[in-house]
Design an enzyme around this catalytic site. Structure first.
Site, PDB file in Angstrom:
ATOM      1  N   ARG A 122       0.840  -1.221   0.000  1.00 57.98           N
ATOM      2  CA  ARG A 122       0.000   0.000   0.000  1.00 57.98           C
ATOM      3  C   ARG A 122       0.868   1.262   0.000  1.00 57.98           C
ATOM      4  O   ARG A 122       1.942   1.282   0.568  1.00 57.98           O
ATOM      5  CB  ARG A 122      -0.949  -0.035   1.201  1.00 57.98           C
ATOM      6  CG  ARG A 122      -1.926  -1.201   1.101  1.00 57.98           C
ATOM      7  CD  ARG A 122      -2.855  -1.271   2.278  1.00 57.98           C
ATOM      8  NE  ARG A 122      -3.728  -0.114   2.356  1.00 57.98           N
ATOM      9  CZ  ARG A 122      -4.541   0.130   3.374  1.00 57.98           C
ATOM     10  NH1 ARG A 122      -4.596  -0.709   4.394  1.00 57.98           N
ATOM     11  NH2 ARG A 122      -5.298   1.205   3.378  1.00 57.98           N
ATOM     12  N   SER A 167      -7.690  11.921   3.146  1.00 54.62           N
ATOM     13  CA  SER A 167      -7.305  10.744   3.923  1.00 54.62           C
ATOM     14  C   SER A 167      -7.065  11.142   5.364  1.00 54.62           C
ATOM     15  O   SER A 167      -6.203  11.963   5.663  1.00 54.62           O
ATOM     16  CB  SER A 167      -6.025  10.131   3.343  1.00 54.62           C
ATOM     17  OG  SER A 167      -5.388   9.330   4.315  1.00 54.62           O
ATOM     18  N   ASP A 315     -15.183   3.044   3.726  1.00 50.77           N
ATOM     19  CA  ASP A 315     -15.013   1.655   4.180  1.00 50.77           C
ATOM     20  C   ASP A 315     -16.288   0.825   4.026  1.00 50.77           C
ATOM     21  O   ASP A 315     -16.254  -0.397   4.163  1.00 50.77           O
ATOM     22  CB  ASP A 315     -14.579   1.627   5.652  1.00 50.77           C
ATOM     23  CG  ASP A 315     -13.167   2.181   5.825  1.00 50.77           C
ATOM     24  OD1 ASP A 315     -12.417   2.218   4.834  1.00 50.77           O
ATOM     25  OD2 ASP A 315     -12.825   2.587   6.959  1.00 50.77           O
ATOM     26  N   ARG A 346     -10.504  -2.889  -3.666  1.00 48.65           N
ATOM     27  CA  ARG A 346     -11.903  -3.204  -3.342  1.00 48.65           C
ATOM     28  C   ARG A 346     -12.866  -2.939  -4.495  1.00 48.65           C
ATOM     29  O   ARG A 346     -14.030  -3.337  -4.400  1.00 48.65           O
ATOM     30  CB  ARG A 346     -12.328  -2.456  -2.073  1.00 48.65           C
ATOM     31  CG  ARG A 346     -11.756  -3.065  -0.817  1.00 48.65           C
ATOM     32  CD  ARG A 346     -12.296  -2.422   0.436  1.00 48.65           C
ATOM     33  NE  ARG A 346     -11.724  -3.044   1.627  1.00 48.65           N
ATOM     34  CZ  ARG A 346     -11.627  -2.453   2.801  1.00 48.65           C
ATOM     35  NH1 ARG A 346     -12.055  -1.217   2.954  1.00 48.65           N
ATOM     36  NH2 ARG A 346     -11.097  -3.089   3.831  1.00 48.65           N
ATOM     37  N   ARG A 388     -13.301  -6.563   5.489  1.00 50.52           N
ATOM     38  CA  ARG A 388     -14.622  -6.047   5.084  1.00 50.52           C
ATOM     39  C   ARG A 388     -15.237  -6.911   3.976  1.00 50.52           C
ATOM     40  O   ARG A 388     -16.455  -7.011   3.870  1.00 50.52           O
ATOM     41  CB  ARG A 388     -14.539  -4.583   4.682  1.00 50.52           C
ATOM     42  CG  ARG A 388     -13.981  -3.725   5.814  1.00 50.52           C
ATOM     43  CD  ARG A 388     -14.570  -2.352   5.914  1.00 50.52           C
ATOM     44  NE  ARG A 388     -13.785  -1.556   6.845  1.00 50.52           N
ATOM     45  CZ  ARG A 388     -13.977  -1.508   8.160  1.00 50.52           C
ATOM     46  NH1 ARG A 388     -14.953  -2.191   8.718  1.00 50.52           N
ATOM     47  NH2 ARG A 388     -13.203  -0.757   8.929  1.00 50.52           N
TER      48      ARG A 388
END
Ligand code: S3P
Length: 428
Positions: A122, A167, A315, A346, A388
């Site tokens: 990341r 962020s 999220d 995601r 998640r």
């Protein structure tokens, strides 16, 4: 695939106390460790991510004890932090990694931070670059973009930053570094990200000025240990808000859920889609609002979303995509390219995972287009180690026709230990 099989259900009834907020738990531990005097935290999240923060603090010489979800930190100020003799491991936790870099940038010693496979891929430049500008010396793969990252902290000069992405991890890292820098540090964001750091810093006695998307503070602030009560995590509650909206019958009550307006995008969107969600009892504790949420079944319709709303529900997009698959009509999510650098990509993983279960989702560069079909067949899905996704696939199983076998369900422990056991208690 040999995953955990989650079978279809028709209703849910009862009360679920969701675990403590992940973002707030991290901050309570960090600020408690930085402060002078004792900090007592209640309803601390026992997810792996927050335990990583506590573990790193111990390596840095901060004394703490934990009994269940209660944590006592014996802060002696940051001058008592010591150079760790080993590499700090943030596990899967981006918040631990990025906030820790900010906190440590002003410490006159050297530290190396790493994490698991996901975290090591990341982007960290968003934090390391501005910290270098403040005066920290940082080395890491791809010019300080990828962990492991080594930092030699020390003298910092406050700066004015304009960030490219909204962020809270970046903003918080810079504010925490700014606390130990000379002069003023300010952060201007393109959209407002979650503001738990600002609120908690004020609670610990530091002056923080916010106006619109700009936050600033002066270096040299002193933190005093506090009593911190952590509200339930709205990001965990989101799975039940979707489940409770899309089952045929019943009602769920979710007491003491954090409803900080920088986090409630999921409630706004589900309500706009037609969900029956109400706030029953509201209060404010330790600078954070909370309420009991009540959710009842309803008919959901597709929606278009993007812009400033995205950081308020970033999220929750995996579970929102499931809700949209079961809604009537089309849903379009834009401006969410940040999803590509979360614990997994995601956008790709949600589209691929839900399509394999019978949904119709097109990937967009910065989001997805979801053709709601009112039903979902079911099948097999992997979490790819992303907490998640594991929980979204489990809820998908309950709302599907044939059930879902979830590969690597234990990934849920990162933010919600015992997720499936807790749901079982309310299934009708
Ligand atoms: C968090 C900020 C968000 C969020 C993450 C927790 C925090 O990340 O996705 O789960 O606690 O500050 P970004 O700061 O990368 O948007």
């Amino acid at each position: 695939m040999g995953g955990v099989f989650v079978k279809p259900i028709t209703g849910v009834k009862g009360e679920i106390r969701v675990p403590g907020d992940k973002s707030i738990s991290h901050r309570a531990a960090l600020l408690g460790g930085m402060a002078f005097g004792e900090t007592h935290v209640t309803d601390f999240l026992l997810g792996q991510d927050c335990l990583s923060t506590l573990k790193c603090l111990r390596e840095l010489g901060v004394a703490w004890e934990r009994q269940g979800t209660e944590v006592w930190l014996h802060g002696q100020g940051m001058d008592e932090w010591r150079e760790p003799t080993n590499i700090l491991d943030a596990g899967n936790s981006g918040t631990t990694f990025r906030l820790m870099l900010g906190v440590l940038a002003g410490s006159p010693f050297s530290v190396t931070l790493t994490g698991d496979d996901s975290l090591r891929s990341r982007p960290m430049r968003r934090v390391t670059e501005p910290l270098k500008q403040m005066g920290a010396r940082i080395l890491g793969r791809r010019e300080g973009n990828l962990a492991p990252i080594t930092m030699q902290g020390g003298y910092l000069q406050g700066q004015s930053f304009q960030t490219e992405v909204a962020s809270a991890q970046v903003k918080s890292a810079l504010l925490l570094a700014g606390l130990r820098a000379k002069g003023e540090t300010s952060v201007q964001e393109p959209s407002r990200s979650r503001d738990h750091t600002e609120r908690m810093l004020r609670g610990f006695g530091v002056e923080v000025h916010s106006s619109g998307n700009l936050v600033k503070l002066q270096g040299g602030g002193r933190l005093t240990g506090q009593e911190v009560s952590v509200p339930g995590d709205i990001s965990s509650a989101a799975f039940f808000l979707v489940l409770g909206s899309l089952v045929e019958k019943g009602e769920l009550l979710l007491p003491e859920v954090g409803i900080n307006p920088t986090r409630t995008g999921i409630i706004d969107v589900l309500k706009a889609m037609g969900a029956d969600i109400e706030f029953l009892k509201s209060s404010e504790i330790c600078g954070e609002p909370r309420a009991t949420l009540r959710v009842r079944p309803s008919h959901l319709k597709g929606i278009e979303l993007g812009g400033d709303l995205i950081p308020r529900l970033i999220d929750e997009i995996p579970i929102l995509a499931l809700a949209a698959s079961l809604a009537e009509g089309e849903t379009v999510i834009r401006d969410a390219s940040e999803l590509r650098v979360k614990e997994t990509d995601r956008i790709a993983r949600v589209a691929e995972g839900l399509n394999a279960l019978g949904a119709k989702i097109e990937e967009l560069p910065d989001g997805m287009r979801i053709h709601g079909q009112r039903t979902l067949r079911g099948g097999e899905a992997s979490s790819f180690g992303d907490h998640r996704l594991a929980m979204a696939w489990a809820v998908a199983g309950m709302l599907s026709q044939e059930g879902v076998s979830v590969e690597n369900m234990t990934a849920a422990d990162v933010s919600f230990p015992d997720f499936l056991e807790i749901i079982k208690k309310v299934v009708l």
